[in-house]
Design a protein around this motif. Structure first.
Motif: not given
Length: 686
Positions: A422-423, A425-426, A437
């Protein structure tokens, strides 16, 4: 091209569905087998003899018959010694129709009365030996007390928990190789092939890493198989050409030849692929098929297959190995092929490549974990019948250590899948250039973004490699575990080696009367005994005064009566001042025992309550023989067909076994649901 690691370029969206189908099929097989298979012991263990242990017969039988539970026998060494200490038996014969039956012919013209001792040692189908002794008597003369005590001390069976380091090391090498050869080709097809074939990422070095991993695994498997056979053959004698010849004549030795041939073939296949002489697609398929065949030979000679049931035991063990391959073999590819390739890829592609590989591997790993844990519960229910077996046997302690390491590996896998992924992919850019972004012209935010990528990739790589190390230790422990007697056998052997002695004391005037009885079924707190019917029992009476034994001025007698049968015997004085006799009680029921004597001229008469049972205790002991008639010991060789000695079925599964079986069912159901859900998530993302 020979250097292309891709196995195919099919539409990857269809792969999760096929993985799901395989998962459901495999787990359904394991679930059914776990529900119908019967838990028994492993190794060939003596369960019944004819004549039975301690039996008195009128004439010397033409042959001695030994029935074994658990595994079949591939080699037997049995000798019968007569009353004079001379061997009176010929070479034993293993029944070709039922290898759990061994017959030992007695030489002609043997008619000496007295005690006969049978010493036996057998090599079982699982490659392990068990040994022990029993005795019987010919004629009406009372059995010798010292000889009976010695026979009980030796025991009918011996469960040696020691493990040969050579055998355990060879088995570990074989299992590590098999697990790698099963898992690496599947992981290459599922994780590497689809992803790396569609990206403009460098593939230099990927093919070479795969080839080296497969070749290393094949060498380990072949070497382990070869040495394992040599180690097992030593059960037949010192390592020599003659010993190997005898070994390859057994079913176990023939299975060894197949293993060596498959191992050598896999080495040749992987080396040829490394040199570019074979296509990678065909090579990977060939390696997997060959590894599956090698794993089947390992499962065919396992505790479960030889002692439980050939089909169900082999299938459960094979699925266990396949699940370990999918999990551990896939992790090896992730750690030593994917991670280096990601490190060498274009920086913008690294998070995407690694994240997609992890997600694909997660389906494979979840399938493998579910298969391993489900079959692990089934295997434990077969081989660890009680919770005490986990802490009181070598097998149980190794199993607990293995479970602890598996739990740690699962924690690391969960961290990788649900935290680090998750880290990663974020932090990775989107396909549109990370439009979500804001960009930075000073390069500061981009630099921090890249640093976060590198740290996350580095943490994932370390976590995955640590998980690989833990699973490698787990597989090595599996080699040790499968080289040791199961907890069921070790526990039964420990009980058999320690006959229980009961002691009753009475104070009479200035004397102390002590009656020792060996063996008793169980110790009681009151002045009563629980004995087994038809078993030779040593009754030993001692009279004490001021701590010293004193003589009886009248014969010491033992009277036994159950209302229908009355037995009266005179006890003989021994060298240590006690009075002893060997006397079986023929029938089950309630008996009254009366001990009489006259220590220092004082008449003593004491009554003892005895409960005589037909079986020793409520739980099955592999050494306990069933009471049966032996009116004629000149048996027809076909008489054994009236009895089924293939598998001993206990009356009821223990609560611990029931709990393990429930765990297998629950794991199979939850794991299958998890594989389906994870597959659907992956398909939706693609």
């Amino acid at each position: 091209m020979a250097s292309n690691p891709s196995v195919g370029r099919d539409d990857t969206s269809r792969r999760p569905s096929s993985v799901t189908a395989v998962a459901v099929g495999l787990l359904a097989v394991v679930l059914v087998l776990g529900l119908v298979a019967t838990p028994v012991t492993a190794h060939a263990y003596l369960s019944e003899t004819d004549p039975s242990n301690g039996e008195q017969v009128e004439t010397v039988p033409d042959e001695i018959t030994l029935h074994f539970s658990g595994d079949g026998v591939v080699n037997a060494d049995v000798t019968v010694e007569g009353p004079n200490g001379e061997v009176v038996s010929a070479d034993p014969d293993i029944d070709p129709d039922d290898t759990q039956i061994v017959r030992v012919p007695i030489e002609d013209d043997i008619d000496d009365e007295g005690m006969y001792t049978v010493d036996w040692e057998v090599l079982a189908e699982d490659g392990h030996t068990t040994s022990g002794s029993f005795f019987f008597a010919v004629g009406d003369e009372p059995l010798d007390r010292d000889a009976v005590l010695e026979a009980y001390e030796d025991g009918e069976g011996e469960a040696d928990e020691s493990v040969s380091p050579l055998e355990a090391g060879a088995k570990s090498s074989l299992l590590v190789g098999v697990v790698g050869l099963l898992g690496i080709p599947v992981a290459v097809a599922v994780v590497i092939g689809p992803r790396f074939a569609r990206r403009e990422s460098p593939r230099n070095g990927v093919a070479g890493r795969i080839d080296r991993l497969l070749t290393g695994a094949a060498v380990l498997a072949a070497l382990g198989a070869f040495v394992l056979g040599l180690a097992r053959s030593r059960a037949l004698g010192p390592l020599s050409l003659e010993t190997l010849t005898r070994f390859v004549e057994t079913p176990l030795g023939q299975a060894w030849l197949v293993q060596v041939a498959l191992g050598a073939g896999l080495v040749a296949l992987t080396v040829a692929t490394m040199r570019g002489r074979l296509s990678r697609r065909g090579s990977l398929v060939g390696v997997f098929v060959g590894a599956l065949a090698l794993a089947a030979t390992v499962a065919w000679t396992s505790h479960s297959a030889t002692a439980i049931d050939r089909f169900s035991g082999t299938v459960v063990d094979l699925v266990h190995l396949l699940g370990a391959g999918l999990w551990a073999g896939g992790l090896v590819v992730l750690a030593f092929v994917v991670a280096p390739a990601v490190r060498d890829a274009v920086p913008d592609d690294r998070p995407s490549l690694l994240a997609d590989a992890i997600r694909r591997f997660s389906v494979l790993a979840l399938l493998g974990v579910t298969a391993v844990v489900t079959t692990g519960f089934v295997l434990a229910s077969w081989h660890v019948p009680t919770a005490d077996g986990l802490t009181e046997t070598f097998y149980g302690l190794i199993l607990v250590s293995k479970l602890a390491l598996i739990a740690a590996a699962l924690v690391l896998g969960g961290i990788t899948r649900f935290v680090l992924l998750d880290r990663l992919e974020s932090a990775r850019p989107t396909e549109a250039g990370d439009a979500s972004r804001p960009t930075s012209t000073d390069g500061g935010r981009e630099e921090r973004h890249e640093d976060r990528h590198r740290r996350t990739v580095r943490w994932i790589t370390r976590t995955v490699r640590l998980e690989v190390a833990l699973l490698l230790v787990v597989v090595v422990l599996s080699g040790v575990l499968t080289s040791a007697p199961t907890a069921a056998v070790a526990g039964a052997g420990a009980d058999a080696d320690e006959p229980v002695e009961g002691t009753i004391e009475y104070e009479y005037d200035d004397a102390l009367v002590e009656l020792s009885v060996l063996p008793v079924v169980e110790e009681t707190d009151d002045d009563s005994l629980v004995l087994q019917a038809a078993e030779p029992i040593v009754f030993e009476a001692t009279f004490h005064a001021d701590g010293d034994p004193i003589e009886s001025e009248q014969p010491v007698r033992l009277l036994a009566s159950d209302g229908d049968t009355e037995i009266e015997v005179e006890l003989e004085e021994t060298d240590d001042g006690s009075y002893a006799t060997v006397q079986p009680l023929p029938d089950a029921g309630e008996w009254d025992l009366r001990l009489t004597g006259a220590p220092d001229g004082s008449y003593v008469s004491e009554w003892i309550d005895a409960t005589v049972v037909s079986e020793a205790g409520h739980e099955h002991d592999p050494d306990d023989h069933e009471e049966h008639e032996h009116a004629d010991h000149n048996h027809d060789p076909d008489d054994h067909e009236e009895h089924d000695h293939t598998v001993h079925e206990p009356d009821d599964a223990s609560p611990f076994q029931t709990l393990l079986e429930f765990g297998a069912v629950a794991t199979a159901i939850v794991g299958t649901i998890g594989v389906v859900v994870e597959s659907l998530r992956l398909r939706d993302r693609e």
